[in-house]
Design a protein around this motif. Structure first.
Motif, PDB file in Angstrom:
ATOM      1  N   TYR A  23      40.245  44.164  43.286  1.00 34.42           N
ATOM      2  CA  TYR A  23      41.437  44.879  43.723  1.00 34.42           C
ATOM      3  C   TYR A  23      41.138  46.303  44.188  1.00 34.42           C
ATOM      4  N   GLY A  24      39.853  46.688  44.182  1.00 38.54           N
ATOM      5  CA  GLY A  24      39.464  48.008  44.659  1.00 38.54           C
ATOM      6  C   GLY A  24      40.101  49.132  43.874  1.00 38.54           C
ATOM      7  N   SER A  25      40.192  48.987  42.565  1.00 37.02           N
ATOM      8  CA  SER A  25      40.893  49.981  41.743  1.00 37.02           C
ATOM      9  C   SER A  25      40.178  50.148  40.410  1.00 37.02           C
ATOM     10  N   ARG A  26      39.744  51.379  40.129  1.00 34.73           N
ATOM     11  CA  ARG A  26      39.133  51.664  38.835  1.00 34.73           C
ATOM     12  C   ARG A  26      40.184  51.638  37.719  1.00 34.73           C
ATOM     13  N   THR A  27      41.429  51.968  38.074  1.00 30.97           N
ATOM     14  CA  THR A  27      42.511  51.925  37.092  1.00 30.97           C
ATOM     15  C   THR A  27      42.734  50.496  36.602  1.00 30.97           C
ATOM     16  N   THR A  28      42.699  49.549  37.539  1.00 29.86           N
ATOM     17  CA  THR A  28      42.850  48.143  37.173  1.00 29.86           C
ATOM     18  C   THR A  28      41.723  47.697  36.247  1.00 29.86           C
ATOM     19  N   ALA A  29      40.510  48.148  36.552  1.00 33.38           N
ATOM     20  CA  ALA A  29      39.363  47.815  35.697  1.00 33.38           C
ATOM     21  C   ALA A  29      39.541  48.397  34.303  1.00 33.38           C
ATOM     22  N   LEU A  30      40.075  49.626  34.228  1.00 30.45           N
ATOM     23  CA  LEU A  30      40.292  50.274  32.934  1.00 30.45           C
ATOM     24  C   LEU A  30      41.324  49.511  32.104  1.00 30.45           C
ATOM     25  N   TRP A  31      42.448  49.134  32.723  1.00 34.42           N
ATOM     26  CA  TRP A  31      43.486  48.401  31.991  1.00 34.42           C
ATOM     27  C   TRP A  31      42.986  47.030  31.553  1.00 34.42           C
ATOM     28  N   THR A  32      42.135  46.411  32.383  1.00 37.26           N
ATOM     29  CA  THR A  32      41.541  45.123  32.000  1.00 37.26           C
ATOM     30  C   THR A  32      40.657  45.290  30.773  1.00 37.26           C
ATOM     31  N   ALA A  33      39.856  46.367  30.760  1.00 29.38           N
ATOM     32  CA  ALA A  33      38.979  46.629  29.612  1.00 29.38           C
ATOM     33  C   ALA A  33      39.797  46.885  28.353  1.00 29.38           C
ATOM     34  N   ILE A  34      40.901  47.624  28.468  1.00 28.27           N
ATOM     35  CA  ILE A  34      41.758  47.909  27.314  1.00 28.27           C
ATOM     36  C   ILE A  34      42.394  46.619  26.791  1.00 28.27           C
ATOM     37  N   ALA A  35      42.867  45.774  27.717  1.00 30.04           N
ATOM     38  CA  ALA A  35      43.485  44.505  27.308  1.00 30.04           C
ATOM     39  C   ALA A  35      42.484  43.622  26.581  1.00 30.04           C
ATOM     40  N   ILE A  36      41.253  43.570  27.109  1.00 28.40           N
ATOM     41  CA  ILE A  36      40.207  42.773  26.466  1.00 28.40           C
ATOM     42  C   ILE A  36      39.887  43.329  25.083  1.00 28.40           C
ATOM     43  N   LEU A  37      39.794  44.655  24.981  1.00 28.94           N
ATOM     44  CA  LEU A  37      39.480  45.288  23.698  1.00 28.94           C
ATOM     45  C   LEU A  37      40.534  44.947  22.648  1.00 28.94           C
ATOM     46  N   LEU A  38      41.801  45.056  23.012  1.00 26.97           N
ATOM     47  CA  LEU A  38      42.877  44.768  22.067  1.00 26.97           C
ATOM     48  C   LEU A  38      42.877  43.294  21.659  1.00 26.97           C
ATOM     49  N   GLY A  39      42.649  42.423  22.638  1.00 25.95           N
ATOM     50  CA  GLY A  39      42.637  40.992  22.339  1.00 25.95           C
ATOM     51  C   GLY A  39      41.449  40.578  21.495  1.00 25.95           C
ATOM     52  N   VAL A  40      40.286  41.138  21.807  1.00 28.47           N
ATOM     53  CA  VAL A  40      39.065  40.754  21.106  1.00 28.47           C
ATOM     54  C   VAL A  40      39.071  41.262  19.671  1.00 28.47           C
ATOM     55  N   LEU A  41      39.733  42.385  19.414  1.00 33.69           N
ATOM     56  CA  LEU A  41      39.790  42.910  18.043  1.00 33.69           C
ATOM     57  C   LEU A  41      40.418  41.882  17.097  1.00 33.69           C
ATOM     58  N   GLY A  42      41.543  41.319  17.513  1.00 34.96           N
ATOM     59  CA  GLY A  42      42.187  40.302  16.682  1.00 34.96           C
ATOM     60  C   GLY A  42      41.368  39.041  16.584  1.00 34.96           C
ATOM     61  N   TYR A  43      40.806  38.625  17.712  1.00 33.70           N
ATOM     62  CA  TYR A  43      39.987  37.407  17.750  1.00 33.70           C
ATOM     63  C   TYR A  43      38.760  37.569  16.858  1.00 33.70           C
ATOM     64  N   LEU A  44      38.086  38.705  16.986  1.00 32.52           N
ATOM     65  CA  LEU A  44      36.866  38.947  16.225  1.00 32.52           C
ATOM     66  C   LEU A  44      37.164  39.085  14.738  1.00 32.52           C
TER      67      LEU A  44
END
Length: 240
Positions: A23-44
């Protein structure tokens, strides 16, 4: 397939990078990383708790025969589990995860078959005997939709189907394939692997419920105790 091609075309190695490049957006990459972090915390956290609970069950039974031995604390088992996990992840990265998956998968396929045989021999009449006992106790428990009913059963199905397809570590591993054509082998291999490993949970679940109903084992305090209790009391110690 899309993630693999995207990784090669854009020269990215992680899911947030791929999304940001798409999507040519560093902001999108940042929000994706945050979403993954929040999801993985519960999963892990769930995975570590499961590993610690199994370790506690095994150590408590192993040390039970020692004079004056006390139960091992769950917190200690959590610390040990975290230490093992962090060690191989930090030292080997995603490659270490791939190797542990291969070893774990191979062990689970073999164990799935052996545990299924153990479950059949633990109950008189095998799976037929289990089915007859469970039907007499609660017909819904052995029915196609279980005690949760059709909505509950299908809800769990969609949770695991969508959740499995969107797991970031699974997507990352697909981005690591050397050739796009290798992906065609993943589906049949996954079906075979899951079919064998599913024998673990299906056979243990049916067998332990039957054994409890028949009075061959005390009632379980938690459903999560079914697997370690069955392995410790109804299988060979090596298999356990």
């Amino acid at each position: 397939l899309t993630s693999d091609r995207l990784a090669k075309a854009l020269d990215v190695s992680q899911e947030p990078e791929a999304v940001g490049a798409r999507y040519g957006s560093r902001t999108t990459a940042l929000w994706t990383a945050i979403a993954i972090l929040l999801g993985v915390l519960g999963y892990l956290a769930t995975q570590i708790l499961a590993m610690a609970q199994v370790l506690k069950n095994l150590l408590d039974d192993t040390l039970a025969g020692s004079a004056g031995s006390a139960a091992v604390s769950l917190e200690l088992c959590v610390a040990v589990s975290c230490a093992v996990l962090v060690f191989y992840c930090v030292t080997g990265g995603i490659i270490a995860s791939v190797y542990t998956d291969v070893i774990q998968g191979a062990m689970m396929v073999v164990a799935g078959v052996l545990v299924c045989i153990a479950a059949m021999t633990a109950v008189e009449g095998g799976f037929r005997g289990m089915s007859e006992t469970l039907v007499r106790d609660d017909a819904a428990a052995i029915g196609p939709w279980g005690t949760l009913g059709i909505i509950g059963c299908l809800s769990w199905y969609f949770v695991f189907s969508l959740g499995g397809a969107g797991q970031p570590h699974v997507v990352t591993k697909m981005m690591m394939t050397r050739r796009v054509s290798d992906i065609r082998h993943m589906l049949p291999l996954s079906i075979v692997g899951y079919s064998f490993t599913a024998l673990l949970w299906i056979s243990i679940g049916l067998a332990m419920r039957t054994l409890v109903i028949q009075g061959a084992h005390p009632d379980l305090a938690r459903a999560d105790d079914a697997a370690p209790q069955f392995l410790q009391h109804f299988t060979h110690p090596v298999l356990a």
